[in-house]
Design a protein around this motif. Structure first.
Motif, PDB file in Angstrom:
ATOM      1  N   PRO A 129       0.977  -1.339   0.028  1.00  0.00           N
ATOM      2  CA  PRO A 129       0.034   0.093  -0.175  1.00  0.00           C
ATOM      3  C   PRO A 129       0.954   1.392  -0.080  1.00  0.00           C
ATOM      4  N   SER A 130       0.156   2.113  -0.471  1.00  0.00           N
ATOM      5  CA  SER A 130       0.839   3.681  -0.283  1.00  0.00           C
ATOM      6  C   SER A 130      -0.131   4.634  -0.259  1.00  0.00           C
ATOM      7  N   ARG A 133       8.799   2.226  -0.485  1.00  0.00           N
ATOM      8  CA  ARG A 133       9.996   2.457  -1.058  1.00  0.00           C
ATOM      9  C   ARG A 133      10.515   3.830  -0.740  1.00  0.00           C
ATOM     10  N   GLY A 134       9.637   4.654   0.237  1.00  0.00           N
ATOM     11  CA  GLY A 134       9.809   6.053   0.208  1.00  0.00           C
ATOM     12  C   GLY A 134       9.124   7.034   0.064  1.00  0.00           C
ATOM     13  N   SER A 146      10.788  12.914  -8.370  1.00  0.00           N
ATOM     14  CA  SER A 146      11.915  12.932  -7.305  1.00  0.00           C
ATOM     15  C   SER A 146      11.697  12.017  -6.118  1.00  0.00           C
ATOM     16  N   ARG A 147      12.760  11.159  -5.775  1.00  0.00           N
ATOM     17  CA  ARG A 147      12.360  10.158  -4.694  1.00  0.00           C
ATOM     18  C   ARG A 147      13.422  10.327  -3.732  1.00  0.00           C
ATOM     19  N   SER A 148      12.888   9.981  -2.495  1.00  0.00           N
ATOM     20  CA  SER A 148      13.965   9.737  -1.385  1.00  0.00           C
ATOM     21  C   SER A 148      13.501   8.672  -0.650  1.00  0.00           C
ATOM     22  N   GLY A 149      14.302   7.939  -0.066  1.00  0.00           N
ATOM     23  CA  GLY A 149      14.396   6.714   0.733  1.00  0.00           C
ATOM     24  C   GLY A 149      14.984   5.389   0.002  1.00  0.00           C
TER      25      GLY A 149
END
Length: 112
Positions: free
Chosen positions: A25-26, A41-42, A58-61
């Motif tokens: 889930p997210s 996944r962040g 953009s992604r972080s994690g």
């Protein structure tokens, strides 16, 4: 034969969605053109120009593979496991809060 895929987005109320997929889930917060997604996944931040197909993400994690341009200092597995647990509990807590808030709104609408 192909791969099995599953994805379902539940719109909780305007600006908040619970996303369910095979990978977990997210929770997505935002509107058309700009949103933030928190999952296992962040955090993913996406901004774009609606209707054009032009967007920036953009992604972080958590990052994996050689394709990732962002290099992070590795952390020990125990700390990573603790961070993953905290993130999962936070997503679950927010989703529970939203479901309870919707229940209260429905309950008050029915009683009037």
């Amino acid at each position: 034969m192909g791969n099995f895929r599953f994805y379902r987005r539940l719109s909780l109320f305007p600006g908040f969605s619970l996303n369910l997929s095979k990978s977990g889930p997210s929770l997505t917060v935002g509107m058309r053109g700009s949103h933030l997604t928190v999952g296992h996944r962040g955090i993913t931040r996406t901004i774009g120009i609606p209707g054009t197909g032009i967007y920036y993400t953009s992604r972080s994690g958590y990052h994996s593979g050689f394709h990732s341009a962002h290099v992070e200092t590795p952390i020990d597995p125990q700390t990573q496991a603790r961070a993953n647990t905290v993130a999962s509990l936070a997503v679950l807590g927010v989703a529970l809060f939203i479901v309870l808030a919707i229940g209260v709104m429905i309950g008050s609408a029915i009683s009037h």
